[in-house]
Enzyme design. Structure first.
Site, PDB file in Angstrom:
ATOM      1  N   HIS A  14     -13.964  15.249 -25.260  1.00  0.00           N
ATOM      2  CA  HIS A  14     -13.266  13.972 -25.095  1.00  0.00           C
ATOM      3  C   HIS A  14     -13.197  13.288 -26.450  1.00  0.00           C
ATOM      4  O   HIS A  14     -14.081  12.510 -26.818  1.00  0.00           O
ATOM      5  CB  HIS A  14     -14.001  13.112 -24.054  1.00  0.00           C
ATOM      6  CG  HIS A  14     -13.318  11.823 -23.716  1.00  0.00           C
ATOM      7  ND1 HIS A  14     -13.526  11.144 -22.528  1.00  0.00           N
ATOM      8  CD2 HIS A  14     -12.433  11.054 -24.411  1.00  0.00           C
ATOM      9  CE1 HIS A  14     -12.802  10.038 -22.504  1.00  0.00           C
ATOM     10  NE2 HIS A  14     -12.135   9.955 -23.656  1.00  0.00           N
ATOM     11  N   HIS A  16      -9.939  11.665 -28.935  1.00  0.00           N
ATOM     12  CA  HIS A  16      -8.499  11.415 -29.168  1.00  0.00           C
ATOM     13  C   HIS A  16      -8.258  11.594 -30.656  1.00  0.00           C
ATOM     14  O   HIS A  16      -8.880  10.887 -31.468  1.00  0.00           O
ATOM     15  CB  HIS A  16      -8.133   9.988 -28.760  1.00  0.00           C
ATOM     16  CG  HIS A  16      -8.425   9.688 -27.318  1.00  0.00           C
ATOM     17  ND1 HIS A  16      -7.461   9.738 -26.334  1.00  0.00           N
ATOM     18  CD2 HIS A  16      -9.589   9.363 -26.688  1.00  0.00           C
ATOM     19  CE1 HIS A  16      -8.009   9.433 -25.164  1.00  0.00           C
ATOM     20  NE2 HIS A  16      -9.298   9.205 -25.345  1.00  0.00           N
ATOM     21  N   HIS A 194      -8.500  10.253 -17.532  1.00  0.00           N
ATOM     22  CA  HIS A 194      -9.425   9.123 -17.660  1.00  0.00           C
ATOM     23  C   HIS A 194      -9.454   8.393 -16.317  1.00  0.00           C
ATOM     24  O   HIS A 194      -8.401   8.073 -15.754  1.00  0.00           O
ATOM     25  CB  HIS A 194      -8.933   8.133 -18.717  1.00  0.00           C
ATOM     26  CG  HIS A 194      -9.132   8.570 -20.140  1.00  0.00           C
ATOM     27  ND1 HIS A 194      -8.689   9.765 -20.616  1.00  0.00           N
ATOM     28  CD2 HIS A 194      -9.726   7.936 -21.189  1.00  0.00           C
ATOM     29  CE1 HIS A 194      -9.000   9.864 -21.905  1.00  0.00           C
ATOM     30  NE2 HIS A 194      -9.623   8.764 -22.280  1.00  0.00           N
ATOM     31  N   GLU A 197     -13.289   4.165 -16.173  1.00  0.00           N
ATOM     32  CA  GLU A 197     -13.781   3.569 -17.433  1.00  0.00           C
ATOM     33  C   GLU A 197     -13.832   2.050 -17.216  1.00  0.00           C
ATOM     34  O   GLU A 197     -14.900   1.455 -17.207  1.00  0.00           O
ATOM     35  CB  GLU A 197     -12.860   3.943 -18.596  1.00  0.00           C
ATOM     36  CG  GLU A 197     -13.297   3.365 -19.948  1.00  0.00           C
ATOM     37  CD  GLU A 197     -12.322   3.671 -21.084  1.00  0.00           C
ATOM     38  OE1 GLU A 197     -11.146   3.996 -20.808  1.00  0.00           O
ATOM     39  OE2 GLU A 197     -12.739   3.558 -22.268  1.00  0.00           O
ATOM     40  N   ASP A 275     -14.943  10.109 -28.090  1.00  0.00           N
ATOM     41  CA  ASP A 275     -13.778   9.298 -27.708  1.00  0.00           C
ATOM     42  C   ASP A 275     -12.904   8.944 -28.931  1.00  0.00           C
ATOM     43  O   ASP A 275     -11.951   9.660 -29.225  1.00  0.00           O
ATOM     44  CB  ASP A 275     -14.217   8.051 -26.939  1.00  0.00           C
ATOM     45  CG  ASP A 275     -13.155   7.501 -26.002  1.00  0.00           C
ATOM     46  OD1 ASP A 275     -12.089   8.141 -25.857  1.00  0.00           O
ATOM     47  OD2 ASP A 275     -13.388   6.438 -25.384  1.00  0.00           O
ATOM     48  N   ASP A 276     -13.207   7.847 -29.607  1.00  0.00           N
ATOM     49  CA  ASP A 276     -12.430   7.411 -30.776  1.00  0.00           C
ATOM     50  C   ASP A 276     -13.426   7.073 -31.898  1.00  0.00           C
ATOM     51  O   ASP A 276     -13.648   5.896 -32.219  1.00  0.00           O
ATOM     52  CB  ASP A 276     -11.597   6.171 -30.418  1.00  0.00           C
ATOM     53  CG  ASP A 276     -10.662   6.445 -29.252  1.00  0.00           C
ATOM     54  OD1 ASP A 276      -9.646   7.132 -29.452  1.00  0.00           O
ATOM     55  OD2 ASP A 276     -10.978   6.016 -28.121  1.00  0.00           O
TER      56      ASP A 276
HETATM   57  N1  ADE Z   1      -6.951   6.066 -25.627  1.00  0.00           N
HETATM   58  C1  ADE Z   1      -7.786   6.271 -26.653  1.00  0.00           C
HETATM   59  N2  ADE Z   1      -9.042   6.000 -26.283  1.00  0.00           N
HETATM   60  C2  ADE Z   1      -9.015   5.624 -24.983  1.00  0.00           C
HETATM   61  C3  ADE Z   1      -9.975   5.223 -24.033  1.00  0.00           C
HETATM   62  N3  ADE Z   1     -11.279   5.141 -24.322  1.00  0.00           N
HETATM   63  N4  ADE Z   1      -9.565   4.894 -22.795  1.00  0.00           N
HETATM   64  C4  ADE Z   1      -8.274   4.955 -22.486  1.00  0.00           C
HETATM   65  N5  ADE Z   1      -7.328   5.328 -23.341  1.00  0.00           N
HETATM   66  C5  ADE Z   1      -7.688   5.666 -24.582  1.00  0.00           C
HETATM   67 ZN    ZN Z   2     -10.775   8.504 -24.069  1.00  0.00          ZN
END
Ligand code: ADE
Ligand code: ZN
Length: 334
Positions: A14, A16, A194, A197, A275-276
């Site tokens: 996971h 992006h 997703h 969350e 994630d990011d």
């Molecule tokens: N796009 C990038 N990161 C995300 C996240 N944590 N939740 C939803 N969309 C995303």
């Molecule tokens: Zn994500």
């Protein structure tokens, strides 16, 4: 424990790719593309990374990706991630990308895909990391947009492992994408999404029943529903949990309040992911470290998380077994 985590072979499921855009690279690329960022300096940009919720983050995430223009840009972004992942002993990465974030602003689908793919091939040859690509649909856009994006992807099926669903969750339930996911599945693509969350447990249920996903990305809110938790455990549905993301987007209040250990104790197939990472303060090992410290995870827990990362991947059985053997060789017999 930090050095044990660092050496543990792991998969990342996971991440992006647009969320790995480090401010330093973003500024360098903006300069070379003649794009003005609304920040005077790298530090001013970093100072803005103080989010109150998912939408607050997404606003900066979409702004950041406007710097990506050419095939080389997508290559360089992906290559930088792969080098960073290698340093964390990531052996396999299943990477999300958001084509609609690029095609909407006039960048061709092929520019995005070709650049990312060239880096993934080099990553395999030069770094020994295997990679797969998962194309996400932006759930705050209409399903018709996702349908057009799937049409573009189907011309490049060899390079796309599966489809996912991301962006602003609340108000955009999985059921909104029932048709496009059915078509992706019929075309032989894997499905993930997703869910849970910020959205309710019901969205996790919809992702399973309507989108027929093989994994749930995040899934935190599933814990609100006992029956759902029992089902996730029984069916061994993987959850790709992202601890530092959860902290930075205020999905959980503190690291010690994170439900990762509860999820493990309930028998859920959880994995730890970044994630990011450029926005949330750490790559995958930092996520393992934060949870080990806050929740006092044992070596056994850490090995379970690493094993789960390969088990939950889309690698073949033989590839999974080779990675699991590497974990055992590192950590001692199970
Ligand atoms: N796009 C990038 N990161 C995300 C996240 N944590 N939740 C939803 N969309 C995303
Ligand atoms: Zn994500």
């Amino acid at each position: 424990m930090t050095s044990f985590i660092a050496g543990l072979p792991k998969a990342e499921l996971h991440v992006h790719i647009e969320g790995t855009f480090e401010p330093e690279l973003m500024f360098a690329m903006a300069a070379r593309n003649g794009i003005e960022l609304p920040y005077d300096s790298i530090d001013a940009l970093k100072a803005a990374y103080n989010f109150s919720d998912l939408q607050d983050f997404l606003n900066l995430y979409y702004q950041g990706m406007t710097v990506l223009q050419n095939e080389q840009d997508f290559h360089d972004l992906t290559w930088a991630y792969l080098e960073r992942a290698r340093a964390d002993n990531v052996r396999h990465a299943e990477i999300f990308f958001d084509p609609q974030g690029h095609t909407q602003r006039g960048v061709a689908f092929e520019t995005v895909l070709d650049g990312i793919w060239r880096a993934l091939e080099a990553g395999e040859h030069r770094l020994g990391i295997t990679g797969k690509l998962i194309m996400c649909f932006l759930r705050d856009l209409p399903e018709a947009d996702a349908e057009r994006t799937l049409d573009m992807a189907l011309a490049h099926k060899r390079r796309i492992e599966g489809v996912g669903l991301d962006s602003a969750e609340v108000g955009h339930p999985p059921s909104k994408f029932a048709r496009v996911f059915a078509r992706a599945r019929d075309a032989g693509l894997r499905c993930v999404g997703h869910a849970g969350e910020e959205g309710p447990a019901e969205y996790v249920r919809e992702a399973l029943d309507i989108l027929r996903v093989a994994r749930i990305d995040h899934g935190n809110r599933a814990l609100d529903d006992k029956t759902l938790v029992a089902r996730l455990a029984r069916e061994r549905v993987p959850l790709t949990v992202c601890p530092l993301s959860n902290l930075r987007l205020c999905v959980v209040e503190t690291a010690t309040a994170h439900p990762l250990k509860t999820m493990l104790d309930k028998g859920l197939m959880v994995t730890v992911n970044s994630d990011d990472p450029a926005y949330f303060g750490g790559y995958v090992n930092a996520n393992y470290d934060a949870m080990q410290t806050a929740l006092n995870l044992s070596r056994e827990d850490l090995v379970t998380l690493a094993r789960n990362s390969f088990e939950a991947s889309f690698l073949s059985r033989a590839e999974k077994d080779a990675h699991l053997a590497a974990i055992e060789a590192y950590a001692g017999a199970p």
